[in-house]
Scaffold this motif. Sequence first.
Motif, short mmCIF file in Angstrom:
data_model
loop_
_atom_site.label_atom_id
_atom_site.label_comp_id
_atom_site.label_asym_id
_atom_site.label_seq_id
_atom_site.Cartn_x
_atom_site.Cartn_y
_atom_site.Cartn_z
N VAL A 183 4.95 5.08 2.29
CA VAL A 183 5.37 6.44 2.63
C VAL A 183 5.63 6.55 4.13
O VAL A 183 6.65 7.11 4.56
CB VAL A 183 4.33 7.49 2.16
N GLU A 184 4.73 6.00 4.94
CA GLU A 184 4.91 6.05 6.39
C GLU A 184 6.20 5.36 6.81
O GLU A 184 6.97 5.88 7.63
CB GLU A 184 3.73 5.39 7.10
N GLU A 194 8.00 11.42 -0.90
CA GLU A 194 7.12 12.53 -1.29
C GLU A 194 6.69 12.39 -2.75
O GLU A 194 5.53 12.67 -3.09
CB GLU A 194 7.83 13.86 -1.06
N GLU A 251 4.01 9.77 -2.85
CA GLU A 251 2.76 10.32 -2.32
C GLU A 251 2.08 11.23 -3.34
O GLU A 251 0.87 11.15 -3.54
CB GLU A 251 3.06 11.07 -1.04
N TRP A 279 0.63 9.08 -6.14
CA TRP A 279 -0.54 8.38 -5.61
C TRP A 279 -1.74 9.31 -5.60
O TRP A 279 -2.83 8.94 -6.01
CB TRP A 279 -0.20 7.90 -4.20
N THR A 280 -1.54 10.54 -5.15
CA THR A 280 -2.62 11.53 -5.08
C THR A 280 -3.05 11.98 -6.48
O THR A 280 -4.25 12.06 -6.77
CB THR A 280 -2.18 12.73 -4.25
N ALA A 286 -9.83 4.90 -0.67
CA ALA A 286 -10.64 5.36 0.46
C ALA A 286 -12.09 4.98 0.25
O ALA A 286 -12.77 4.53 1.17
CB ALA A 286 -10.49 6.87 0.63
N ALA A 340 -5.66 7.37 -4.27
CA ALA A 340 -5.95 7.54 -2.84
C ALA A 340 -7.45 7.62 -2.62
O ALA A 340 -8.01 6.97 -1.74
CB ALA A 340 -5.25 8.78 -2.30
N ASP A 342 0.85 -1.19 0.00
CA ASP A 342 0.00 0.00 0.00
C ASP A 342 0.90 1.25 0.00
O ASP A 342 1.78 1.37 0.85
CB ASP A 342 -0.88 -0.01 1.25
N PRO A 343 0.71 2.17 -0.95
CA PRO A 343 1.56 3.35 -1.01
C PRO A 343 1.54 4.18 0.27
O PRO A 343 2.57 4.75 0.66
CB PRO A 343 0.99 4.15 -2.19
N GLU A 344 0.41 4.24 0.94
CA GLU A 344 0.35 5.00 2.19
C GLU A 344 1.26 4.38 3.24
O GLU A 344 2.00 5.08 3.94
CB GLU A 344 -1.10 5.04 2.69
N VAL A 345 1.25 3.07 3.32
CA VAL A 345 2.13 2.36 4.26
C VAL A 345 3.59 2.55 3.85
O VAL A 345 4.45 2.77 4.71
CB VAL A 345 1.76 0.86 4.32
#
Length: 66
Positions: A17-18, A44, A47, A50-51, A60, A56, A12-15
């Motif tokens: 990045v974190e 960055e 992210e 992804w956006t 969601a 994203a 997962d891209p969010e994971v």
Amino acid sequence: MTGETGEPPYVDPEVAVERAMRRAAWLLGQGQAAEAAALMRAAEALERRWTETGMAASMAERGRRR
């Protein structure tokens, strides 16, 4: 198990990045500022990509339907 010619495992891209930001913080603590900066720039960029692709919002929405 993924082979050399197979698809890489999904992350997962969010994971991603974190994790990258946590790793960058650790690198800073180790005195490796250049490496940390490069990793933060890459995170960055991921992210932003992804956006920009709308993924994203799509993910969601999929999560809200569950």
